[in-house]
Design a protein around this motif. Structure first.
Motif, PDB file in Angstrom:
ATOM      1  N   PRO A 319       0.887  -1.184   0.014  1.00 27.60           N
ATOM      2  CA  PRO A 319      -0.247  -0.087  -0.079  1.00 27.60           C
ATOM      3  C   PRO A 319       0.882   1.019   0.029  1.00 27.60           C
ATOM      4  N   ALA A 320       0.212   2.071  -0.246  1.00 24.53           N
ATOM      5  CA  ALA A 320       1.077   3.592  -0.416  1.00 24.53           C
ATOM      6  C   ALA A 320       1.079   4.133   1.192  1.00 24.53           C
ATOM      7  N   PRO A 321       2.223   4.101   1.857  1.00 26.20           N
ATOM      8  CA  PRO A 321       2.193   4.325   3.281  1.00 26.20           C
ATOM      9  C   PRO A 321       1.755   5.721   3.338  1.00 26.20           C
ATOM     10  N   PRO A 322       0.997   6.060   4.484  1.00 25.35           N
ATOM     11  CA  PRO A 322       0.457   7.342   4.850  1.00 25.35           C
ATOM     12  C   PRO A 322       1.740   8.064   5.875  1.00 25.35           C
ATOM     13  N   VAL A 323       2.506   9.062   5.488  1.00 24.62           N
ATOM     14  CA  VAL A 323       3.162   9.612   6.461  1.00 24.62           C
ATOM     15  C   VAL A 323       2.805  11.020   6.880  1.00 24.62           C
ATOM     16  N   THR A 324       2.515  11.293   7.838  1.00 24.04           N
ATOM     17  CA  THR A 324       2.302  12.459   8.454  1.00 24.04           C
ATOM     18  C   THR A 324       3.356  13.048   9.193  1.00 24.04           C
ATOM     19  N   LEU A 325       4.210  13.844   8.893  1.00 23.06           N
ATOM     20  CA  LEU A 325       5.344  14.507   9.739  1.00 23.06           C
ATOM     21  C   LEU A 325       4.895  15.618  10.360  1.00 23.06           C
ATOM     22  N   VAL A 326       5.455  15.903  11.726  1.00 29.57           N
ATOM     23  CA  VAL A 326       5.272  17.040  12.165  1.00 29.57           C
ATOM     24  C   VAL A 326       6.505  17.956  12.180  1.00 29.57           C
ATOM     25  N   ASP A 327       6.130  19.121  11.706  1.00 33.10           N
ATOM     26  CA  ASP A 327       7.165  19.995  11.203  1.00 33.10           C
ATOM     27  C   ASP A 327       7.400  21.018  12.373  1.00 33.10           C
ATOM     28  N   VAL A 328       8.765  20.647  13.073  1.00 36.83           N
ATOM     29  CA  VAL A 328       9.166  21.301  14.321  1.00 36.83           C
ATOM     30  C   VAL A 328       9.329  23.001  14.206  1.00 36.83           C
ATOM     31  N   ASN A 329       9.320  23.225  12.945  1.00 41.58           N
ATOM     32  CA  ASN A 329       9.305  24.934  12.892  1.00 41.58           C
ATOM     33  C   ASN A 329       8.053  25.369  12.494  1.00 41.58           C
ATOM     34  N   SER A 330       6.761  24.784  12.652  1.00 41.05           N
ATOM     35  CA  SER A 330       5.651  25.584  12.402  1.00 41.05           C
ATOM     36  C   SER A 330       4.454  24.775  13.036  1.00 41.05           C
ATOM     37  N   ALA A 331       4.846  23.718  13.662  1.00 38.64           N
ATOM     38  CA  ALA A 331       3.476  22.802  14.080  1.00 38.64           C
ATOM     39  C   ALA A 331       3.164  23.648  15.636  1.00 38.64           C
ATOM     40  N   PRO A 332       1.904  23.507  15.784  1.00 36.61           N
ATOM     41  CA  PRO A 332       1.672  24.134  17.185  1.00 36.61           C
ATOM     42  C   PRO A 332       1.888  23.132  18.307  1.00 36.61           C
ATOM     43  N   SER A 335       0.671  19.652  18.425  1.00 38.16           N
ATOM     44  CA  SER A 335       1.293  18.525  17.529  1.00 38.16           C
ATOM     45  C   SER A 335       2.612  18.195  17.974  1.00 38.16           C
ATOM     46  N   LEU A 336       3.481  18.953  18.507  1.00 40.27           N
ATOM     47  CA  LEU A 336       4.626  18.702  19.020  1.00 40.27           C
ATOM     48  C   LEU A 336       4.596  17.644  20.063  1.00 40.27           C
ATOM     49  N   ALA A 337       3.596  17.841  20.957  1.00 43.13           N
ATOM     50  CA  ALA A 337       3.343  16.828  22.075  1.00 43.13           C
ATOM     51  C   ALA A 337       3.001  15.561  21.761  1.00 43.13           C
ATOM     52  N   THR A 338       2.987  15.200  20.400  1.00 42.32           N
ATOM     53  CA  THR A 338       2.612  13.853  20.124  1.00 42.32           C
ATOM     54  C   THR A 338       3.744  13.223  19.806  1.00 42.32           C
ATOM     55  N   LEU A 339       4.892  13.821  19.623  1.00 41.96           N
ATOM     56  CA  LEU A 339       6.229  13.140  19.338  1.00 41.96           C
ATOM     57  C   LEU A 339       6.772  12.615  20.527  1.00 41.96           C
ATOM     58  N   PRO A 340       7.518  11.570  20.373  1.00 36.70           N
ATOM     59  CA  PRO A 340       8.106  10.756  21.366  1.00 36.70           C
ATOM     60  C   PRO A 340       9.094  11.391  22.139  1.00 36.70           C
ATOM     61  N   GLY A 341       9.162  11.556  23.421  1.00 34.68           N
ATOM     62  CA  GLY A 341       9.878  12.250  24.179  1.00 34.68           C
ATOM     63  C   GLY A 341       9.526  13.791  24.464  1.00 34.68           C
ATOM     64  N   LEU A 342       8.504  14.157  23.982  1.00 32.88           N
ATOM     65  CA  LEU A 342       8.310  15.729  23.952  1.00 32.88           C
ATOM     66  C   LEU A 342       7.169  15.837  25.172  1.00 32.88           C
ATOM     67  N   THR A 343       7.635  16.169  26.358  1.00 32.28           N
ATOM     68  CA  THR A 343       7.056  16.375  27.483  1.00 32.28           C
ATOM     69  C   THR A 343       6.523  17.948  27.528  1.00 32.28           C
ATOM     70  N   PRO A 344       5.537  18.114  28.428  1.00 37.69           N
ATOM     71  CA  PRO A 344       4.945  19.450  28.477  1.00 37.69           C
ATOM     72  C   PRO A 344       6.384  20.706  28.663  1.00 37.69           C
ATOM     73  N   PRO A 345       7.142  20.443  29.724  1.00 43.74           N
ATOM     74  CA  PRO A 345       8.301  21.101  29.774  1.00 43.74           C
ATOM     75  C   PRO A 345       9.165  21.360  28.408  1.00 43.74           C
ATOM     76  N   ARG A 346       9.225  20.220  27.799  1.00 41.34           N
ATOM     77  CA  ARG A 346      10.225  20.245  26.607  1.00 41.34           C
ATOM     78  C   ARG A 346       9.272  21.015  25.302  1.00 41.34           C
ATOM     79  N   VAL A 347       8.329  20.792  25.343  1.00 34.30           N
ATOM     80  CA  VAL A 347       7.198  21.513  24.510  1.00 34.30           C
ATOM     81  C   VAL A 347       7.436  23.060  24.540  1.00 34.30           C
ATOM     82  N   ALA A 348       7.172  23.442  25.794  1.00 30.06           N
ATOM     83  CA  ALA A 348       7.408  24.743  26.107  1.00 30.06           C
ATOM     84  C   ALA A 348       8.755  25.237  25.588  1.00 30.06           C
ATOM     85  N   THR A 349       9.713  24.542  26.060  1.00 35.57           N
ATOM     86  CA  THR A 349      11.255  25.039  25.585  1.00 35.57           C
ATOM     87  C   THR A 349      11.364  25.307  24.062  1.00 35.57           C
TER      88      THR A 349
END
Length: 401
Positions: A319-332, A335-349
């Motif tokens: 199948p055509a693999p669906p790939v949805t990448l989170v843009d760290v330079n524009s995502a709210p 969305s950043l909080a859905t990335l592995p390792g991104l705790t609330p303090p790291r999102v704020a940073t």
């Protein structure tokens, strides 16, 4: 086939049963009790008097640093050294042994495909070797599976799948660990093909060292042999025997298999013919060969019968693999909080740094800036991207790699 036994790792003899490797977990520890252990070597798992799996690979090998709890990668380890390894099985335990060898055989059967995955983003770590972000497009991909890359190289083992699951179905994406066994490093666009591993169990009956040989003149010999102290062996008339010839020095002793499949023609203890050597350390063996020397080792075994493989269903088109990448330079932030390792303090940073400097040149720089560890940054690959940014100092536009 010419086989050379180059080393033996026995588990349960190391000072520590295991060590923890960041991002990978625990690796079991053993002691090199014969020859040398070389990273990337082929191996077979010996459990008691049985060989339970062959064609394993010494994909990762580390040692503990002196006077430290940290570990370091090593390419080889000599006699009586402790090592911690990954070979494609998670069930190594005390009493197990890895028999390391080289041979000129064609290798395992790779005619029947079990699964295939596309390599999306490969990488390398100095401690654990090669890894790759992949997308399973056919069948299943299992931890420990025999695998090969589409551009060639020797068959290897999938050392680990990132996450809690031991196998991934079609459509699953994630990171596979391949270690240092890659003759051909993975590249984007490669296909990693997995193959089923039929179980073939060989029963070992023990070893005996040749002390004297009498040539009978008819193409056969009678050898006086002795079972090593502290070992157990039971030879029987008709059992198969390998002849192992020692080479090298005491601290790097290897054995070449100069003959295999020789049936035991006769046995005797104290000049009396017997059917079995059970309970005796010294006896004589009749073999149908003339190529036998003093100090050769006789290894008695019963060959395993490969278990038949169940037929596989035809693989569906990818199948055509669906790939949805989170843009760290524009995502709210959500969305950043859905990335592995991104705790609330790291999102704020991340949001604050992005506001101050305009963005990040790539995903790795983003991870370093917000304090992620190397194994956490690896988990971002295939999940995040860094879009174009205008650097405040120069206005030069930079493209994510």
């Amino acid at each position: 086939m010419t086989e050379t036994r180059v080393g033996l790792i026995e588990f349960g003899k190391a000072i520590h049963d295991s060590v923890t490797v960041p991002g990978l977990g625990e690796l079991p520890g053993g002691q090199v009790s014969a020859g040398r252990a070389v990273r990337g070597a082929r191996a077979r798992l010996r459990r008691g008097d049985r060989i339970v799996e062959d064609n394993l690979r010494l994909g990762i090998m580390v040692r503990k640093k002196y006077f430290s709890n940290e570990v370091e990668p090593v390419t080889e380890a000599g006699f009586l050294k402790d090592v911690y390894v990954a070979v494609g099985r998670r069930d190594l335990g005390n009493g197990d042994a890895l028999e390391l060898y080289t041979d000129d055989a064609v290798g395992p059967d790779l005619t029947r495909q079990e699964g295939a995955a596309s390599v999306v983003a490969p990488g390398f770590d100095p401690l654990t070797g090669f890894f790759a972000q992949v997308h399973v497009r056919e069948g299943v991909l299992r931890s420990g599976a025999l695998a090969a890359l589409s551009r060639g190289g020797q068959p290897m083992r999938v050392l680990a799948l990132a996450g809690p699951h031991e196998e991934w179905p079609r459509g699953q994406a994630g990171t596979v660990l391949l270690g240092f066994q890659c003759d051909v490093p993975p590249l984007p666009g490669d296909v990693l093909t997995a193959f089923p591993s039929p179980e073939s169990v060989e029963q070992r009956a023990g070893t005996a060292v040749v002390h004297g040989v009498s040539d009978l003149g008819n193409g056969s010999v009678v050898a006086a042999v002795e079972v090593p102290e502290g070992r157990a062996a039971t030879f029987t008339v008709g059992v198969s025997v390998r002849v192992l010839r020692p080479i090298g020095t005491t601290f790097n002793e290897r054995h070449t298999v100069v003959a295999a499949g020789l049936p035991v023609l006769s046995l005797a203890r104290g000049g009396v013919a017997v059917r079995s050597s059970a309970g005796s350390r010294v006896f004589t063996v009749g073999l149908g060969t003339r190529d036998l020397r003093q100090n050769d080792v006789l290894e008695a075994y019963v060959p395993g019968v490969p278990m038949p493989l169940a037929p596989l269903a035809p693989l569906a088109p990818p199948p055509a693999p669906p790939v949805t990448l989170v843009d760290v330079n524009s995502a709210p932030g959500e969305s950043l909080a859905t990335l592995p390792g991104l705790t609330p303090p790291r999102v704020a940073t991340a949001l604050e740094l992005r506001r101050r400097q305009g963005g990040f040149p790539d995903v790795e720089a983003f991870g370093v800036a917000i304090g992620l560890q190397p194994h956490e940054i690896v988990r971002l690959r295939g999940r995040a991207t860094a879009g174009r940014v205008a650097l405040p100092e120069t206005g030069v536009r930079q493209l994510d790699i």
